[in-house]
Design a protein around this motif. Structure first.
Motif, PDB file in Angstrom:
ATOM      1  N   SER A  38       7.241  -9.102   1.819  1.00  0.00           N
ATOM      2  CA  SER A  38       6.485  -8.392   0.794  1.00  0.00           C
ATOM      3  C   SER A  38       5.259  -9.217   0.470  1.00  0.00           C
ATOM      4  CB  SER A  38       7.332  -8.172  -0.466  1.00  0.00           C
ATOM      5  OG  SER A  38       7.714  -9.412  -1.021  1.00  0.00           O
TER       6      SER A  38
ATOM      7  N   LEU B 130       3.665 -11.234   3.105  1.00  0.00           N
ATOM      8  CA  LEU B 130       2.635 -10.382   3.697  1.00  0.00           C
ATOM      9  C   LEU B 130       1.309 -10.676   3.007  1.00  0.00           C
ATOM     10  CD1 LEU B 130       4.673  -7.055   4.069  1.00  0.00           C
ATOM     11  CD2 LEU B 130       4.463  -8.974   5.671  1.00  0.00           C
TER      12      LEU B 130
ATOM     13  N   LYS C 161       4.083  -0.021   6.741  1.00  0.00           N
ATOM     14  CA  LYS C 161       4.765   1.244   6.446  1.00  0.00           C
ATOM     15  C   LYS C 161       4.170   2.384   7.279  1.00  0.00           C
ATOM     16  CE  LYS C 161       5.264   2.109   1.984  1.00  0.00           C
ATOM     17  NZ  LYS C 161       4.938   2.039   0.538  1.00  0.00           N
TER      18      LYS C 161
ATOM     19  N   LEU D 148      10.730  -3.897   3.022  1.00  0.00           N
ATOM     20  CA  LEU D 148       9.947  -4.644   2.046  1.00  0.00           C
ATOM     21  C   LEU D 148      10.855  -5.449   1.135  1.00  0.00           C
ATOM     22  CD1 LEU D 148       7.227  -2.019   1.056  1.00  0.00           C
ATOM     23  CD2 LEU D 148       6.989  -3.969   2.589  1.00  0.00           C
TER      24      LEU D 148
ATOM     25  N   TRP E 210      -0.708  -5.453  -1.033  1.00  0.00           N
ATOM     26  CA  TRP E 210      -0.563  -4.008  -0.853  1.00  0.00           C
ATOM     27  C   TRP E 210      -1.089  -3.543   0.504  1.00  0.00           C
ATOM     28  CZ3 TRP E 210      -4.216  -0.096  -0.188  1.00  0.00           C
ATOM     29  CH2 TRP E 210      -3.747   1.205  -0.344  1.00  0.00           C
TER      30      TRP E 210
ATOM     31  N   TYR F 130      -1.226  -4.939   3.404  1.00  0.00           N
ATOM     32  CA  TYR F 130      -0.349  -5.222   4.549  1.00  0.00           C
ATOM     33  C   TYR F 130       0.955  -4.435   4.443  1.00  0.00           C
ATOM     34  CZ  TYR F 130      -3.700  -9.014   5.057  1.00  0.00           C
ATOM     35  OH  TYR F 130      -4.866  -9.727   5.178  1.00  0.00           O
ATOM     36  N   GLU F 131       1.475  -4.313   3.255  1.00  0.00           N
ATOM     37  CA  GLU F 131       2.677  -3.485   3.080  1.00  0.00           C
ATOM     38  C   GLU F 131       2.410  -2.056   3.540  1.00  0.00           C
ATOM     39  OE1 GLU F 131       4.184  -3.632  -0.883  1.00  0.00           O
ATOM     40  OE2 GLU F 131       4.755  -5.764  -0.784  1.00  0.00           O
ATOM     41  N   GLU F 132       1.270  -1.508   3.123  1.00  0.00           N
ATOM     42  CA  GLU F 132       0.922  -0.140   3.509  1.00  0.00           C
ATOM     43  C   GLU F 132       0.689  -0.018   5.008  1.00  0.00           C
ATOM     44  OE1 GLU F 132       0.919   2.738   1.580  1.00  0.00           O
ATOM     45  OE2 GLU F 132       2.027   1.297   0.345  1.00  0.00           O
TER      46      GLU F 132
END
Length: 474
Positions: free
Chosen positions: A329, A300, A339, A353, A332, A334-336
């Motif tokens: 993963s 990500l 989510k 993730l 941050w 893109y992870e957020e």
């Protein structure tokens, strides 16, 4: 013909990315075509004990590292018909992981010099030394400046492959006297922009330079893609070519894969629908057989095109009957984002993730489409794996994606493509794919065509053999 394949990682021993896949597969494909290919890599502490137990100690030597000498143990093992040499030095390699240490420059300078120093100990002189990425980029530099005229080293040709030009091995000039130890008159070979640049040195020194796809070989001549090396590459474009990577078709085989829910083949892929149902269940999505399920297995990070996804994903979800499964993963932001999408649209978006190899295969097998909108992609393996499992790729036309995926609009392609790095162009292409999915008969033809694509290492190996033979004739 004898080829010594030099890599900082190789499956199944140690790998962090695409280079490990290549070094674990290409040499075996060359061996099957009667090329005497052997591999040399560092003996990392993290290599599993079961592999270490099968290694045989050959001998030990001392290797020059500028003004000092370092111990190097030589171990040998055989895997999949290929002989692997492992170079041991506990100071450099008895650590967790492969890269990211403060002294990586010294570690891989030692490794590159050791590759040449072990040749008299092997009773096996290579015709070609094939090096990969910045970690072994000093091998052609050392050979051309210090070894080419030495007894026992005559007439060896060198090939250097760029897997990702972004990572070049750039360090301060103080490295030359303290670590590299190359002759003063050869300083200009590795100097670039006031720094030491390992990759630039290899481009200057190697007889041939390759990349992992024909399109990427053209792209890195452009400043947009080259990360500063376009001037050097354009000056030496005569030695540059691109050969598309392959995939391990035994490892990725829906007929025999034990990691997927149900096996199937290109001749009979009815069970693919069952894989989709089980994947939806596993990821907590409603089990809708007629809703296209789009997969993403990716780091990500920005260059994977995730800004495009961020730009239009909500619009797509609100206006189109689709579901997404994402595994990966990275950054941050893109992870957020993913989510948040999963929390807001739990019936359409599911994310996990991290990287779980068995789950990645379930995603390839259980999805209808596979999205790769990369900003840049030297080769890419995911789109080829997706084809193998009948998940139709939706990709941006860049690097290896352009070379392996062709738009099905003309009735002959194996996926859906878009040219510009533009979110709404991607959105339009996804909607084209969703529209195509509604034509069940046509979609079945497309899935069969995708699964029958030949992305095996055999094709790539034949191209490398042509390059090797031409090089030896020069």
């Amino acid at each position: 013909m004898k080829v010594l394949y030099v890599a900082s990682e190789a499956l199944p021993f140690m790998a962090s990315g695409g280079l490990g896949d290549v070094a674990g597969s290409l040499p075996a494909a060359l061996r099957k075509r009667l090329i005497g290919c052997r591999v040399v890599m560092p003996l990392y502490d993290s290599i599993k004990q079961e592999y270490k137990d099968k290694m045989k100690f050959i001998t030990s030597i001392s290797v020059p590292v500028s003004w000092r000498r370092q111990y190097c143990g030589i171990f040998e093992a055989k895997y999949n018909g290929v002989i692997y040499y492992f170079l041991d030095n506990q100071y450099y390699f008895k650590r967790e992981g492969i890269y990211g240490h403060y002294d990586d420059a010294e570690r891989f300078a030692f490794f590159s010099r050791a590759v040449l120093e072990i040749i008299p100990q092997l009773d096996w002189k290579p015709d070609i030394i094939h090096c990969n990425d910045w970690q072994s980029a000093l091998v052609p530099v050392y050979y051309s400046t210090m070894y080419a005229q030495a007894p026992g080293y005559e007439n060896i040709k060198t090939v250097f492959t760029i897997h990702n030009i972004q990572y070049q091995g750039t360090y301060g000039m103080e490295l030359i006297p303290e670590v590299l130890g190359i002759p003063a008159e050869a300083t200009s070979v590795v100097e670039f922009g006031g720094d030491v640049n390992f990759m630039k040195g290899a481009i200057e020194s190697a007889n041939k330079v390759t990349t992992v796809s024909p399109s990427y070989a053209n792209e890195i001549l452009d400043p947009w893609y080259s990360h500063g090396l376009d001037t050097i590459l354009n000056e030496r474009s005569w030695k540059l070519s691109g050969i598309l990577n392959g995939i391990d078709t035994e490892l990725y085989n829906p007929e025999t894969d034990k990691d997927i829910f149900f096996n199937y083949s290109a001749e009979d892929f009815k069970n693919k629908a069952k894989n989709k149902q089980k994947l939806q269940e596993l990821m907590g999505l409603p089990q809708k057989k007629d809703t296209p399920l789009i997969g993403m297995v990716s780091r990500l990070v920005s260059h994977k095109g995730l800004d495009l996804v961020k730009g239009v994903m909500e619009e797509l979800i609100q206006t189109t009957d689709v579901q997404f499964v994402i595994l990966g993963s990275g950054d941050w932001q893109y992870e957020e984002f993913f989510k948040e999408m999963a929390a807001r649209y739990p019936e359409q978006v599911a994310i996990k993730l991290g990287f779980i190899p068995s789950l990645s295969k379930k995603i390839y097998a259980g999805t209808d489409m596979f999205l790769m909108p990369s900003k840049s992609e030297p080769c890419g393996l995911s789109q080829m794996i997706a084809l193998r499992y009948g998940s139709i790729p939706i990709v941006r036309e860049t690097g290896g994606l352009r070379d392996s995926i062709h738009d099905s609009q003309d009735g002959e392609g194996n996926g859906f493509t878009f040219a510009n790095y533009n979110a709404h162009e991607m959105l339009y292409t996804i909607r084209r794919a969703v529209e195509g999915y509604q034509n069940k008969k046509g979609w079945q033809i497309l899935v069969k065509r995708a699964m029958e694509c030949d992305n095996s290492w055999g094709k790539s190996a034949n191209e490398y053999i042509k390059l090797y033979k031409a090089l030896l004739k020069e």
